[in-house]
Scaffold this motif. Structure first.
Motif, PDB file in Angstrom:
ATOM      1  N   ASP A   1      -7.298   3.918  15.535  1.00  0.00           N
ATOM      2  CA  ASP A   1      -8.005   4.927  16.334  1.00  0.00           C
ATOM      3  C   ASP A   1      -7.997   6.289  15.650  1.00  0.00           C
ATOM      4  N   GLY A   2      -8.180   6.298  14.338  1.00  0.00           N
ATOM      5  CA  GLY A   2      -8.258   7.539  13.587  1.00  0.00           C
ATOM      6  C   GLY A   2      -6.942   8.049  13.044  1.00  0.00           C
ATOM      7  N   PHE A   3      -5.845   7.374  13.327  1.00  0.00           N
ATOM      8  CA  PHE A   3      -4.538   7.793  12.838  1.00  0.00           C
ATOM      9  C   PHE A   3      -4.031   6.819  11.777  1.00  0.00           C
ATOM     10  N   LEU A   4      -3.225   7.345  10.848  1.00  0.00           N
ATOM     11  CA  LEU A   4      -2.514   6.484   9.917  1.00  0.00           C
ATOM     12  C   LEU A   4      -1.335   5.879  10.663  1.00  0.00           C
ATOM     13  N   GLU A   5      -1.263   4.559  10.663  1.00  0.00           N
ATOM     14  CA  GLU A   5      -0.193   3.842  11.362  1.00  0.00           C
ATOM     15  C   GLU A   5       0.717   3.207  10.319  1.00  0.00           C
TER      16      GLU A   5
ATOM     17  N   ALA B   1       0.819  -1.197   0.000  1.00  0.00           N
ATOM     18  CA  ALA B   1       0.000   0.000   0.000  1.00  0.00           C
ATOM     19  C   ALA B   1       0.858   1.254   0.000  1.00  0.00           C
ATOM     20  N   ALA B   2       0.423   2.238  -0.780  1.00  0.00           N
ATOM     21  CA  ALA B   2       1.140   3.500  -0.850  1.00  0.00           C
ATOM     22  C   ALA B   2       0.948   4.275   0.443  1.00  0.00           C
ATOM     23  N   VAL B   3       2.025   4.849   0.961  1.00  0.00           N
ATOM     24  CA  VAL B   3       1.915   5.641   2.179  1.00  0.00           C
ATOM     25  C   VAL B   3       1.788   7.117   1.869  1.00  0.00           C
ATOM     26  N   GLY B   4       1.947   7.519   0.626  1.00  0.00           N
ATOM     27  CA  GLY B   4       1.855   8.924   0.271  1.00  0.00           C
ATOM     28  C   GLY B   4       3.220   9.570   0.237  1.00  0.00           C
ATOM     29  N   ALA B   5       3.381  10.526  -0.678  1.00  0.00           N
ATOM     30  CA  ALA B   5       4.690  11.136  -0.888  1.00  0.00           C
ATOM     31  C   ALA B   5       5.179  11.897   0.334  1.00  0.00           C
ATOM     32  N   ASP B   6       4.256  12.586   1.037  1.00  0.00           N
ATOM     33  CA  ASP B   6       4.698  13.373   2.191  1.00  0.00           C
ATOM     34  C   ASP B   6       5.166  12.479   3.334  1.00  0.00           C
ATOM     35  N   VAL B   7       4.421  11.415   3.612  1.00  0.00           N
ATOM     36  CA  VAL B   7       4.828  10.478   4.661  1.00  0.00           C
ATOM     37  C   VAL B   7       6.118   9.770   4.271  1.00  0.00           C
ATOM     38  N   GLU B   8       6.213   9.370   3.009  1.00  0.00           N
ATOM     39  CA  GLU B   8       7.434   8.701   2.548  1.00  0.00           C
ATOM     40  C   GLU B   8       8.646   9.609   2.694  1.00  0.00           C
TER      41      GLU B   8
ATOM     42  N   ALA C   1      15.229   3.213   6.279  1.00  0.00           N
ATOM     43  CA  ALA C   1      14.086   2.444   6.796  1.00  0.00           C
ATOM     44  C   ALA C   1      13.343   1.758   5.664  1.00  0.00           C
ATOM     45  N   VAL C   2      12.744   0.618   5.991  1.00  0.00           N
ATOM     46  CA  VAL C   2      11.913  -0.130   5.055  1.00  0.00           C
ATOM     47  C   VAL C   2      10.483  -0.133   5.585  1.00  0.00           C
ATOM     48  N   VAL C   3       9.538   0.291   4.771  1.00  0.00           N
ATOM     49  CA  VAL C   3       8.133   0.278   5.179  1.00  0.00           C
ATOM     50  C   VAL C   3       7.626  -1.158   5.158  1.00  0.00           C
ATOM     51  N   LEU C   4       7.076  -1.604   6.283  1.00  0.00           N
ATOM     52  CA  LEU C   4       6.543  -2.953   6.386  1.00  0.00           C
ATOM     53  C   LEU C   4       5.065  -2.999   6.028  1.00  0.00           C
ATOM     54  N   GLU C   5       4.286  -2.089   6.583  1.00  0.00           N
ATOM     55  CA  GLU C   5       2.868  -2.034   6.247  1.00  0.00           C
ATOM     56  C   GLU C   5       2.264  -0.756   6.803  1.00  0.00           C
ATOM     57  N   LYS C   6       1.048  -0.463   6.345  1.00  0.00           N
ATOM     58  CA  LYS C   6       0.303   0.669   6.883  1.00  0.00           C
ATOM     59  C   LYS C   6      -1.083   0.193   7.273  1.00  0.00           C
ATOM     60  N   ASP C   7      -1.685   0.927   8.205  1.00  0.00           N
ATOM     61  CA  ASP C   7      -3.012   0.573   8.676  1.00  0.00           C
ATOM     62  C   ASP C   7      -3.601   1.817   9.327  1.00  0.00           C
ATOM     63  N   SER C   8      -4.806   1.717   9.842  1.00  0.00           N
ATOM     64  CA  SER C   8      -5.396   2.800  10.615  1.00  0.00           C
ATOM     65  C   SER C   8      -5.536   2.342  12.056  1.00  0.00           C
TER      66      SER C   8
ATOM     67  N   LEU D   1       2.808   7.229  13.759  1.00  0.00           N
ATOM     68  CA  LEU D   1       1.423   7.663  13.641  1.00  0.00           C
ATOM     69  C   LEU D   1       1.371   9.042  13.001  1.00  0.00           C
ATOM     70  N   PHE D   2       0.401   9.222  12.081  1.00  0.00           N
ATOM     71  CA  PHE D   2       0.175  10.495  11.405  1.00  0.00           C
ATOM     72  C   PHE D   2      -1.305  10.832  11.517  1.00  0.00           C
ATOM     73  N   ASN D   3      -1.621  12.134  11.653  1.00  0.00           N
ATOM     74  CA  ASN D   3      -3.028  12.516  11.771  1.00  0.00           C
ATOM     75  C   ASN D   3      -3.682  12.645  10.403  1.00  0.00           C
ATOM     76  N   GLY D   4      -4.917  13.159  10.381  1.00  0.00           N
ATOM     77  CA  GLY D   4      -5.671  13.218   9.147  1.00  0.00           C
ATOM     78  C   GLY D   4      -5.062  14.098   8.078  1.00  0.00           C
ATOM     79  N   ALA D   5      -4.209  15.034   8.455  1.00  0.00           N
ATOM     80  CA  ALA D   5      -3.536  15.888   7.480  1.00  0.00           C
ATOM     81  C   ALA D   5      -2.176  15.336   7.074  1.00  0.00           C
ATOM     82  N   GLY D   6      -1.834  14.136   7.546  1.00  0.00           N
ATOM     83  CA  GLY D   6      -0.537  13.558   7.229  1.00  0.00           C
ATOM     84  C   GLY D   6       0.585  14.103   8.084  1.00  0.00           C
ATOM     85  N   GLU D   7       0.246  14.776   9.187  1.00  0.00           N
ATOM     86  CA  GLU D   7       1.270  15.331  10.073  1.00  0.00           C
ATOM     87  C   GLU D   7       1.712  14.276  11.081  1.00  0.00           C
ATOM     88  N   TRP D   8       3.026  14.195  11.265  1.00  0.00           N
ATOM     89  CA  TRP D   8       3.589  13.212  12.187  1.00  0.00           C
ATOM     90  C   TRP D   8       3.151  13.502  13.610  1.00  0.00           C
TER      91      TRP D   8
END
Length: 420
Positions: free
Chosen positions: A327-331, A301-308, A318-325, A344-351
């Protein structure tokens, strides 16, 4: 400590979705101005901004004004060819479709206070309604389809969030053909095309939300469907109950997902929590259970350019293993410096934070000494994580005494015990 400088890096990760680069109609192409006039004739108090590759008009239209906000609508256009991409409209709660109001009233956030409501009309995908709710200082954004399906719930991104990263990409004809064949009657909610591939969120004809991922050649890789415990097949729950990770042995079901994949067939992934740590297991439809171990590159799954970009800058190699949600955060789980770390990142992609497990013998002497001098000297250390946040770093130490009383302390590397 990563701190505020690291958070700022997220603002430059994806130019098409980044902050304003200028304002005023002089930076807006004639094609956009013509498209805007055609869509919204007679618009009032029009104010233009340029955000990355988009021209954004904030304006009132049809004489409808929302009290206390700068503009009733915000319309996004590609600043080159003038193609319309998205319009955000501030609406009242009573203007929501009845199905959305009913779903909210029957959902887990029904007793939260409603702050604002937005309607998102986007090119090529379903209209989505966003209800911003708040309780006890915590804020969430709830995304619903017009017929009341809760598409996602994310930690509120703050007053400056403009939905710029919710503009859908344009999927290839091959992806569209696959969806039409595999899920006839499905409604596409979002399309996110990144370097790793394309992720599509849809609601199928049975009103079930699914996430699909396609690789860079547009070949389908998997479909992920979130399940309630009651939806798990009996063979799956029986395998879990007979395993070393059963509820009888102290594990609790946190999340359950059905995976249909091109490479591994169909399986169920259960995320389990316990005082001894969390674990993920994989269970086949026939009831064969094994530990789930994400591969490098994760589920694709793509994590998005800003998170990447954030990960690449702050956790080089670092190697990305997986992403998930969560409690409302991108994990996002990564492997870095020989450890598995969770971001963890919030809805705006902020760390928001990064954490990873540490062994008791790795705790600094200042930390263990502080615990021995505290009111919890008689407690034993049950586990510990190191936590990085924009506001500082600390060790989160779980303690337990011989009467099974539990407490968690936040202790800095220098031995200061922080208030929670």
């Amino acid at each position: 400590m990563l701190g505020a400088a690291a958070v700022g890096l997220l603002a430059v990760g994806c130019e098409k979705e980044s902050g304003s680069q200028g304002s005023g109609p002089d930076r807006v192409s004639p094609a956009v101005l013509a498209a805007f006039e055609a869509l919204y004739p007679g618009a009032e108090q029009v104010r233009w901004e340029v955000k990355g590759d988009y021209a954004v008009a904030n304006f009132y239209w049809s004489g409808v004004r929302a009290a206390g906000v700068a503009a009733n609508r915000a319309a996004w256009f590609e600043n080159g060819d003038g193609a319309w991409s998205m319009t955000e409209t501030d609406i009242r709660f009573d203007q929501l479709p009845e199905a959305v109001k009913r779903a909210f009233a029957e959902g887990e956030y029904a007793d939260w206070r409603v702050d604002e409501v937005d309607m998102l009309d986007r090119d090529g995908v379903e209209v989505v309604y966003v209800i911003e709710v708040e309780r006890d200082g915590r804020e969430m954004d709830l995304y619903y389809s017009a017929d009341g399906v809760l598409v996602k719930s994310v930690a509120d991104a703050g007053d400056d969030y403009d939905y710029g990263d919710f503009i859908p990409s344009r999927p290839s004809d091959g992806i569209g053909d696959f969806i039409a064949s595999r899920y006839p009657g499905a409604r596409v909610i979002d399309v996110d095309a990144e370097y790793e591939g394309t992720e599509v969120e849809l609601i199928d004809a049975d009103r079930v939300k699914r996430e699909l991922f396609f690789d860079r050649s547009d070949a389908w890789q998997y479909t992920k469907t979130e399940l309630r415990r009651s939806e798990l097949p009996q063979a799956v729950t029986a395998a879990w109950e007979a395993s070393d990770y059963s509820e009888a042995k102290g594990y609790r079901l946190d999340d359950a997902d059905l995976y249909e994949t091109a490479s591994e067939g169909t399986f169920y992934r259960l995320e389990l929590e316990s005082r001894r740590g969390d674990v993920k297991v994989k269970v086949t439809p026939e009831g064969e259970l094994s530990l789930y171990t994400p591969q490098e590159g994760g589920d694709g799954a793509a994590v998005g350019a800003d998170v990447e970009a954030f990960i690449r800058t702050n956790y080089p190699g670092a190697v990305v293993l997986e992403k998930d949600s969560d409690d409302g955060f991108l994990e996002v789980e990564i492997r870095h410096d020989g450890r598995e770390k969770e971001l963890l990142f919030n809805g705006a992609g902020e760390w928001v934070k990064t954490s990873w497990e540490v062994r008791v013998r790795e705790l600094p002497a200042a930390v263990t000494d502080a615990i021995r001098r505290s009111d919890y000297a008689a407690f034993g250390i049950d586990g510990a994580d190191f936590v990085e946040t924009p506001d500082g770093d600390w060790y989160e130490v779980e303690l337990e005494d011989d009467r099974d009383r539990e407490v968690t302390l936040r202790v800095t590397a220098e031995g200061a015990i922080l208030k929670r």
